[in-house]
Design an enzyme around this catalytic site. Structure first.
Site, short mmCIF file in Angstrom:
data_model
loop_
_atom_site.label_atom_id
_atom_site.label_comp_id
_atom_site.label_asym_id
_atom_site.label_seq_id
_atom_site.Cartn_x
_atom_site.Cartn_y
_atom_site.Cartn_z
N HIS A 34 0.78 -1.57 -0.25
CA HIS A 34 -0.45 0.22 -0.28
C HIS A 34 0.60 1.42 0.17
O HIS A 34 0.37 2.63 -0.12
CB HIS A 34 -1.18 0.23 1.02
N GLU A 92 -7.41 8.62 -4.00
CA GLU A 92 -7.15 7.49 -3.51
C GLU A 92 -8.11 6.04 -3.22
O GLU A 92 -9.54 6.86 -3.86
CB GLU A 92 -7.02 7.99 -2.14
N HIS A 94 -10.21 3.48 -0.82
CA HIS A 94 -9.99 2.57 0.01
C HIS A 94 -11.05 1.95 0.27
O HIS A 94 -12.59 2.48 0.87
CB HIS A 94 -10.89 4.30 1.63
N ASP A 268 -0.74 15.33 5.21
CA ASP A 268 -1.20 14.90 5.81
C ASP A 268 -1.61 13.63 6.79
O ASP A 268 -0.53 12.70 6.35
CB ASP A 268 -3.00 14.82 4.92
N GLU A 312 -3.58 5.76 13.13
CA GLU A 312 -4.18 6.12 11.27
C GLU A 312 -5.66 7.05 11.42
O GLU A 312 -6.45 7.40 11.24
CB GLU A 312 -3.97 5.38 10.27
N GLN A 314 -8.05 10.09 12.72
CA GLN A 314 -9.18 10.88 10.98
C GLN A 314 -8.54 12.58 11.80
O GLN A 314 -8.60 13.23 12.70
CB GLN A 314 -9.90 11.45 10.00
N GLY A 544 -1.62 9.70 -8.80
CA GLY A 544 -1.41 8.93 -8.50
C GLY A 544 -1.82 8.21 -7.30
O GLY A 544 -1.50 7.71 -6.56
#
EC number: 6.3.5.3
Length: 748
Positions: A34, A92, A94, A268, A312, A314, A544
């Site tokens: 990933h 992205e 998910h 981020d 992770e 947010q 990308g």
């Protein structure tokens, strides 16, 4: 989480010792497929990413592209198109999180790509989503579909960023692994531009946003493995939980920080959390960092170093700030009610994280009031940042080139086929989806969802920005290379139909388990096909995302190359997709009608998908670049009344979509009854239908570029009549709306 034995050996060799538990977990996540693109990176050099309009290409949180100057004259001194206005582009996936928890998985996908936009010093102005699910008639697919759409709409609507474009596809091979791809467009300029490259030792690292919890632990590694049958329960802790209201505050605080010039670099917090964002930032600058993990503001008690490093959670950003600006950053974040922690500083050494465990007692046992001893500080990470980010070895995988299927055409009554294809969930109206999105917030949307492409007004440059996004799993499962070329051409045709010329693109390359040679061969095909066509139409691929291991007990997904392509035009107006209510205008088809035996192919069509047939994929036009340019030119001609591309569902669906209560069509096709399926349902992209007052102008625009055929005339009775010899298919606008309301009727 566990570091693979072969990777551990490399780490031990580099460090000269065994890694600490935190280091091992950090390597395991940042060296995952990933994050490190271990199977795909060797292929990505196929993409052409340079161009005079490209300011920041692949490798940052988002790409940055300069818009053309309003008068079309580039400034030769700048070397770029327009020094005044830049857009950012990012995309992205998910996918795994959206299977486990469709609402939060999709919502946090939106949040993540918006923060990628913020980290470039840009303000987000538009979102686009491309969604892929199992067959629509399956309850689990509908459950995922509804949850994902709700998650996207909730998050996007709450943060005030319009979702203006997108696509939805249903295919049986997504049953065990849906895809959720989200793109974001932002607006910035040269003065505001920030990158993720750390600038100077001694600058402070400041964490801004929500408090850190334990959600999303191991998300990067979770996204780098096949989904198990028990993923919905076992992998729930790896899915993040979003808070769009905090994200909205973060958007506005980031805007203030950028406007005041307080940020030197930014990243981020997404995959691998704080460890991923901070280490990648300093690695890009050839620097290091010293971070004190206990300084991170936390929302859960007794978090350990590894949890703080890899969670992770947010709505968080990591900023590099000059020491004299830290107080002002804290003032602004406090005004927006956001957490703010000065967690460390940039150094010229290793990437070092230390942790002071607050649970360790070092105080005196008596009550004499003597000063406590300092708590013990443990070094949990001490590695070279570049090795952490770039040291993962690339995979050398076997590949099998896929073959196109044999021809096996079904025998179906053409009228029944028309109704079936027009009402298929893949070609039916997606109004149920986009009516849940606020696509007008921000007052920039000139053309919204439901058209070939959206148009967003960039008034700062007096430009209309056309946006098209999507893929075609029927095409790429039939022929990965040819299908991917067609995906790029179709998206370019979509923006050209609005009068825009391609500017740049980003892609989301979705594949299954690359360790399977046939899967990897298909993935190679979509990479090469997309790269080939994007270079041909002069649309540099500036960034990308890659998502592999989209495999489950239900089997592998089709190779799915989602492309988000933007084009520009002077002004914000565009021809309609629907027919203008003007009788006696002609409807012309630009492109192949499918009458020549050598050109005819139904492979990848919705027609064959509905009736279990197979065929080779159709050939594409000879000069796609000239074709796209000519479509954009004629779309802006004063004699043009409507333009619509012909692709999914073929001519049958495009004709049906153009008819309104006030404007109908009489169409005559020069074929026999028996041959009517061919021109109606083949899906060669790069074709458009044009309603015009001047057929000569259309013929002139496409001279030596593509054939132009008159297929019908516009009437004022709101009826579609398609005739071949003595066979006529008829449907009025109301009937067509009923056929195309498949999704809405089922989910209402």
């Amino acid at each position: 989480m566990s570091l693979a034995d072969s990777d551990r050996e490399l780490v031990v060799e580099e460090l000269g010792r065994e890694p600490t538990p935190a280091e091992a977990a950090l390597f395991e996540n940042l060296w995952s497929e990933h994050c490190a693109y271990r199977s795909s990176r060797p292929l990505l050099s196929a993409f052409e990413s340079d161009g005079e309009q490209v300011v920041v290409g692949p490798g940052d949180d988002a790409a940055v592209v300069a818009l053309p100057s309003a008068d079309g004259d580039d400034d030769p001194a700048s070397g770029r198109a327009d020094d005044e206005t830049y857009i950012t582009m990012g995309i992205e996936s998910h996918n795994h999180p959206s299977y486990v928890d469709p609402f939060d998985g999709a919502a946090t996908g939106v949040g993540g790509i918006v923060r990628d936009t913020l980290s470039m010093g840009a303000y987000p102005i538009a979102l686009a989503d491309s969604l892929y699910f199992g067959e629509f008639n399956r309850e689990h697919a509908k459950y995922l579909f509804e949850g994902v759409v709700e998650g996207i709409s909730h998050y996007g609507n709450c943060i005030g960023v319009p979702t203006v474009a997108g696509s939805v596809d249903f295919h049986e091979d997504y049953e065990g692994n849906p895809l959720v791809n989200v793109a974001c467009i932002g607006l910035t300029n040269e003065d505001r531009l920030v990158t993720a490259e750390a600038q100077e030792p001694g600058n402070k690292l400041v964490l801004v946003g929500n408090a850190t919890g334990r959600d999303g632990l191991g998300g990067a590694s979770f996204a780098s493995e096949d989904l198990s049958e028990d993923a919905e329960t076992e992998d729930r802790p790896a899915v993040q939980v979003g808070d769009p209201y905090a994200e909205k505050l973060l958007i506005e605080a980031n805007e203030q920080l950028i406007e005041e010039g307080l940020i030197e670099s930014a990243r981020d917090l997404g995959a691998a959390g704080l460890g991923g964002a901070s280490s990648e930032m300093v690695a890009k600058g050839g620097l290091g960092a010293h971070i004190e993990l206990e300084r991170v503001h936390q929302r859960e008690p007794k978090m350990n170093a590894l949890e703080i490093l890899l969670a992770e959670s947010q709505e968080r950003m990591c900023y590099e700030v000059e020491p004299e600006n830290v107080d002002r950053v804290e003032e602004i974040t406090e005004r927006f009610d956001l957490g703010c922690s000065v967690i460390g500083e940039v150094t010229d050494g290793n990437y070092v994280c230390t942790f002071e465990n607050s649970e360790t007692r070092h105080t005196s046992d008596d009550s004499s009031g003597e000063q406590s001893e300092p708590r013990e500080r443990e070094t949990v990470v001490d590695v070279d940042a570049h090795f952490l980010g770039e040291g993962a070895p690339m995979n050398d995988l076997e590949s099998e080139k896929p073959e196109q299927p044999d021809t096996d055409l079904p025998e179906v009554d053409v009228e029944a086929a028309f109704e079936t294809v027009v009402s298929s969930p893949n070609t039916a109206s997606k109004r149920w989806v986009y009516r849940q999105y606020d696509h007008e917030v921000g007052v920039r949307t000139s053309v919204g969802p439901g058209d070939d492409a959206a148009i967003v007004a960039v008034r700062e440059a007096e430009q209309g920005l056309a946006i098209s996004t999507g893929s075609a799993p029927n095409w790429t499962s039939t022929a990965p290379y040819e299908g991917a070329r067609a995906v790029a051409l179709e998206n370019a045709t979509n923006v050209a139909a609005k009068g825009a010329t391609p500017l740049a693109a980003v892609n989301c390359l979705n594949g299954a388990n690359p360790e399977k040679p046939d899967v990897y061969g298909g993935f190679e095909g979509i990479v090469d096909g997309l790269a080939d066509m994007c270079e041909t139409i002069d649309a540099p691929v500036v960034g990308g995302n890659v998502s592999l291991y989209n495999d489950s007990a239900a089997g592998p997904i089709p190779p799915t190359p989602t492309l988000a392509l933007v084009g520009t035009k002077d002004g914000y107006d565009a021809p309609s997709l629907s027919l203008a209510p003007k009788a006696n205008t002609d409807l012309l088809l630009v492109g192949d009608l499918g009458l020549e035996a050598g050109d005819l192919a139904l492979g990848g069509s919705e027609y064959l998908a509905r009736f279990d047939g197979s065929d080779r994929f159709p050939a594409l036009p000879d000069d796609p670049a000239a074709l796209v340019e000519a479509i954009a030119e004629i779309a802006d001609d004063d004699s043009t009344r409507a333009v619509h591309d012909v692709s999914h569902g073929g001519l049958a669906v495009s004709l049906a979509e153009m008819v309104t209560d006030e404007a109908g069509l009489t169409v005559e096709l020069p074929v026999t009854d028996a041959d009517l399926a061919a021109p109606l349902f083949h899906e060669q992209p790069g074709r458009v239908l044009i309603q015009t007052e001047s057929p000569d102008a259309v013929a002139s625009a496409f001279e030596n570029v593509a054939p132009v055929v008159k297929v019908g005339s516009v009437t004022d009775d709101g009826r579609l009549e398609i005739t071949a010899e003595e066979r006529t298919i008829t449907a009025d606008a109301a009937t067509i709306r009923e056929l195309r309301a498949t999704i809405e009727d089922e989910l209402a």
